[in-house]
Design a protein around this motif. Structure first.
Motif, PDB file in Angstrom:
ATOM      1  N   THR A 138     -12.714   0.570   7.106  1.00 22.56           N
ATOM      2  CA  THR A 138     -12.516   1.584   6.506  1.00 22.56           C
ATOM      3  C   THR A 138     -12.820   2.862   7.057  1.00 22.56           C
ATOM      4  O   THR A 138     -12.794   4.251   6.438  1.00 22.56           O
ATOM      5  N   ALA A 139     -13.422   2.632   8.192  1.00 20.14           N
ATOM      6  CA  ALA A 139     -13.685   3.990   9.056  1.00 20.14           C
ATOM      7  C   ALA A 139     -13.443   3.727  10.423  1.00 20.14           C
ATOM      8  O   ALA A 139     -13.752   2.694  11.079  1.00 20.14           O
ATOM      9  N   GLU A 140     -13.210   4.939  11.178  1.00 16.86           N
ATOM     10  CA  GLU A 140     -13.004   4.637  12.741  1.00 16.86           C
ATOM     11  C   GLU A 140     -13.274   5.996  13.291  1.00 16.86           C
ATOM     12  O   GLU A 140     -12.993   7.155  12.724  1.00 16.86           O
ATOM     13  N   CYS A 158     -11.752   8.230   7.602  1.00 13.67           N
ATOM     14  CA  CYS A 158     -12.052   7.148   6.577  1.00 13.67           C
ATOM     15  C   CYS A 158     -10.924   7.010   5.700  1.00 13.67           C
ATOM     16  O   CYS A 158     -10.076   7.762   5.282  1.00 13.67           O
ATOM     17  N   ILE A 159     -10.962   5.852   5.007  1.00 15.17           N
ATOM     18  CA  ILE A 159     -10.264   5.527   3.972  1.00 15.17           C
ATOM     19  C   ILE A 159     -11.175   4.774   2.845  1.00 15.17           C
ATOM     20  O   ILE A 159     -12.106   4.401   3.006  1.00 15.17           O
ATOM     21  N   PRO A 160     -10.495   4.699   1.551  1.00 16.07           N
ATOM     22  CA  PRO A 160     -11.281   4.237   0.523  1.00 16.07           C
ATOM     23  C   PRO A 160     -11.895   2.797   0.915  1.00 16.07           C
ATOM     24  O   PRO A 160     -11.397   1.878   1.416  1.00 16.07           O
ATOM     25  N   ASP A 161     -13.109   2.058   0.120  1.00 16.22           N
ATOM     26  CA  ASP A 161     -13.654   0.933   0.533  1.00 16.22           C
ATOM     27  C   ASP A 161     -13.100   0.027  -0.466  1.00 16.22           C
ATOM     28  O   ASP A 161     -13.500  -1.290  -0.317  1.00 16.22           O
ATOM     29  N   ALA A 167      -1.128 -13.657   1.862  1.00 17.59           N
ATOM     30  CA  ALA A 167      -1.021 -12.124   2.149  1.00 17.59           C
ATOM     31  C   ALA A 167      -0.574 -11.663   0.622  1.00 17.59           C
ATOM     32  O   ALA A 167      -0.846 -10.652   0.153  1.00 17.59           O
ATOM     33  N   ARG A 168       0.710 -12.138   0.207  1.00 10.75           N
ATOM     34  CA  ARG A 168       1.334 -11.910  -1.075  1.00 10.75           C
ATOM     35  C   ARG A 168       0.401 -11.770  -2.132  1.00 10.75           C
ATOM     36  O   ARG A 168       0.305 -10.852  -3.077  1.00 10.75           O
ATOM     37  N   SER A 169      -0.315 -12.689  -2.339  1.00  9.00           N
ATOM     38  CA  SER A 169      -1.379 -13.030  -3.752  1.00  9.00           C
ATOM     39  C   SER A 169      -2.389 -11.867  -3.397  1.00  9.00           C
ATOM     40  O   SER A 169      -2.865 -11.272  -4.634  1.00  9.00           O
ATOM     41  N   HIS A 170      -2.868 -11.581  -2.361  1.00 10.04           N
ATOM     42  CA  HIS A 170      -3.828 -10.528  -2.000  1.00 10.04           C
ATOM     43  C   HIS A 170      -3.369  -9.209  -2.386  1.00 10.04           C
ATOM     44  O   HIS A 170      -3.969  -8.434  -2.985  1.00 10.04           O
ATOM     45  N   ALA A 171      -2.052  -8.979  -1.934  1.00  6.31           N
ATOM     46  CA  ALA A 171      -1.459  -7.734  -2.442  1.00  6.31           C
ATOM     47  C   ALA A 171      -1.408  -7.464  -3.872  1.00  6.31           C
ATOM     48  O   ALA A 171      -1.554  -6.363  -4.429  1.00  6.31           O
ATOM     49  N   GLU A 172      -1.065  -8.484  -4.451  1.00 11.70           N
ATOM     50  CA  GLU A 172      -0.823  -8.587  -6.012  1.00 11.70           C
ATOM     51  C   GLU A 172      -2.255  -8.046  -6.697  1.00 11.70           C
ATOM     52  O   GLU A 172      -2.260  -7.787  -7.880  1.00 11.70           O
ATOM     53  N   ALA A 173      -3.299  -8.487  -6.057  1.00  8.18           N
ATOM     54  CA  ALA A 173      -4.682  -8.158  -6.812  1.00  8.18           C
ATOM     55  C   ALA A 173      -5.049  -6.610  -6.499  1.00  8.18           C
ATOM     56  O   ALA A 173      -6.050  -6.325  -7.251  1.00  8.18           O
ATOM     57  N   PHE A 174      -4.352  -5.872  -5.877  1.00  8.08           N
ATOM     58  CA  PHE A 174      -4.819  -4.529  -5.787  1.00  8.08           C
ATOM     59  C   PHE A 174      -3.663  -3.546  -6.367  1.00  8.08           C
ATOM     60  O   PHE A 174      -2.608  -3.700  -5.843  1.00  8.08           O
ATOM     61  N   ALA A 175      -4.034  -2.417  -7.025  1.00  3.55           N
ATOM     62  CA  ALA A 175      -3.176  -1.524  -7.478  1.00  3.55           C
ATOM     63  C   ALA A 175      -2.712  -0.715  -6.209  1.00  3.55           C
ATOM     64  O   ALA A 175      -3.667  -0.552  -5.285  1.00  3.55           O
ATOM     65  N   VAL A 176      -1.698  -0.254  -6.258  1.00  6.52           N
ATOM     66  CA  VAL A 176      -1.129   0.636  -5.142  1.00  6.52           C
ATOM     67  C   VAL A 176      -1.404   2.004  -5.285  1.00  6.52           C
ATOM     68  O   VAL A 176      -0.715   2.758  -6.073  1.00  6.52           O
ATOM     69  N   ASP A 177      -2.621   2.407  -5.194  1.00  4.40           N
ATOM     70  CA  ASP A 177      -2.879   3.874  -5.118  1.00  4.40           C
ATOM     71  C   ASP A 177      -2.942   4.599  -3.726  1.00  4.40           C
ATOM     72  O   ASP A 177      -2.749   4.021  -2.619  1.00  4.40           O
ATOM     73  N   MET A 178      -2.502   6.011  -3.884  1.00  7.13           N
ATOM     74  CA  MET A 178      -2.466   6.638  -2.787  1.00  7.13           C
ATOM     75  C   MET A 178      -3.612   6.772  -1.762  1.00  7.13           C
ATOM     76  O   MET A 178      -4.708   7.126  -2.213  1.00  7.13           O
ATOM     77  N   ILE A 179      -3.294   6.407  -0.467  1.00  5.81           N
ATOM     78  CA  ILE A 179      -4.486   6.309   0.535  1.00  5.81           C
ATOM     79  C   ILE A 179      -4.186   7.642   1.300  1.00  5.81           C
ATOM     80  O   ILE A 179      -3.144   7.831   2.113  1.00  5.81           O
ATOM     81  N   THR A 180      -5.171   8.633   1.139  1.00  5.23           N
ATOM     82  CA  THR A 180      -5.115   9.862   2.135  1.00  5.23           C
ATOM     83  C   THR A 180      -6.445   9.653   2.931  1.00  5.23           C
ATOM     84  O   THR A 180      -7.484  10.159   2.495  1.00  5.23           O
ATOM     85  N   SER A 184       0.895  -1.131   0.112  1.00  2.67           N
ATOM     86  CA  SER A 184       0.136   0.117  -0.045  1.00  2.67           C
ATOM     87  C   SER A 184       1.019   1.347   0.149  1.00  2.67           C
ATOM     88  O   SER A 184       1.985   1.142   0.028  1.00  2.67           O
ATOM     89  N   ARG A 185       0.208   2.348  -0.120  1.00  4.28           N
ATOM     90  CA  ARG A 185       0.915   3.501  -0.033  1.00  4.28           C
ATOM     91  C   ARG A 185       0.112   4.765   0.672  1.00  4.28           C
ATOM     92  O   ARG A 185      -1.035   4.850   0.359  1.00  4.28           O
ATOM     93  N   TRP A 186       0.584   5.310   1.800  1.00  5.13           N
ATOM     94  CA  TRP A 186      -0.332   6.245   2.546  1.00  5.13           C
ATOM     95  C   TRP A 186       0.342   7.664   2.607  1.00  5.13           C
ATOM     96  O   TRP A 186       1.602   7.768   2.662  1.00  5.13           O
ATOM     97  N   LYS A 187      -0.502   8.466   2.551  1.00  2.81           N
ATOM     98  CA  LYS A 187       0.078   9.978   2.854  1.00  2.81           C
ATOM     99  C   LYS A 187      -1.193  10.701   3.679  1.00  2.81           C
ATOM    100  O   LYS A 187      -1.817  11.508   3.000  1.00  2.81           O
TER     101      LYS A 187
END
Length: 260
Positions: free
Chosen positions: A250-252, A240-243, A214-227, A138-141
């Motif tokens: 995705t929310a707290e 919140c973060i994207p669903d 976990a690795r296979s799961h990660a490869e199924a998702f594009a690494v888009d910025m999470i803000t 993932s990538r977080w900002k």
């Protein structure tokens, strides 16, 4: 907490989620406790990592000691930084070919503490880094006004067989191997502090019963910025973060979230 403009640049950083499978239990992850004096996430349990520095960019382009680099220059430097910071913070050498013995690992770590040139050390010791050993997670900002705002790449990798960790005693004061759910439970019970991005990633990691899953799961998702953003729901504010980024939570409630 006041939000920064959406296009506010974060400090480039990288972190590494190391996983080791257990025969009869959930995989364990390597986490470190940051020193309480640190401006960012002081006292919190986090995955090892740190800033991407100019030397990481230079080393990522040095094909004599680095292979398996992705096409993106920043991502390549992020992988180098994640490897370097993990070695410096925990004493675990990841993605080395060949794998250094414990004595060499300690020498490399001590040299990094003295700010020696990582690339020169690799060349002298006859090691290469295989950046393909790391899988983007993932990538977080976050964009909240605080002492520092980071643009952080997260990678996941299998822990090497010789992995034996100790905290470096400066930025990190303790380290532990633990299943994701154990850390989540400890945080819920007040036994440790976990910041919002780390908690969300622990919840995602807790879904999987092996590193390969976990690795296979990660490869199924594009690494888009999470803000993360603040949203009002039924009179309460939520962080919140994207669903659609692979996270089960995705929310707290903002009053419960620890943001660093």
């Amino acid at each position: 907490m006041e939000e920064l403009p959406e296009n506010h640049p974060g400090i480039p950083a990288a972190t590494l989620i190391l996983m080791r499978d257990r025969p009869t239990a959930a995989p364990e992850l390597l986490l470190v406790q940051r020193a309480r004096k640190m401006a960012f996430a002081g006292g919190a349990m986090v995955f090892p990592g740190g800033r991407i520095d100019p030397g990481d960019h230079a080393l990522a382009e040095n094909h004599a000691v680095v292979r398996g680099a992705p096409g993106d220059a920043l991502e390549s430097a992020a992988r180098v930084a994640a490897i370097r910071e993990t070695l410096e913070e925990t004493g675990v050498a990841v993605a080395f070919d060949p794998l250094p013995d414990p004595v060499a690992v300690e020498q490399l770590r001590e040299a990094l503490h003295e700010e020696a040139d990582f690339g020169a050390m690799l060349a002298t010791g006859g090691w290469r880094l295989d950046l393909s050993y790391l899988t983007p997670w993932s990538r977080w900002k976050p964009n909240f006004r605080q002492e520092r705002s980071f643009d952080t790449w997260f990678f996941v990798a299998r822990a090497p067989e010789l992995a034996d960790d100790t905290a470096d005693g400066s930025e990190s004061v303790a380290s532990r191997w633990a299943a994701a759910q154990h850390v989540i439970d400890d945080a819920a019970n007040g036994k440790c502090s976990v910041i919002f991005p780390t908690l969300r990633n622990l919840e995602r990691l807790a879904l999987w019963e092996s590193f390969e899953a976990a690795r296979s799961h990660a490869e199924a998702f594009a690494v888009d910025m999470i803000t993360p953003w603040i949203e009002e729901r039924d009179g309460d504010k939520y962080l919140c973060i994207p669903d659609d980024a692979g996270y089960p939570v995705t929310a707290e409630k903002l009053t419960r979230a620890t943001r660093g």
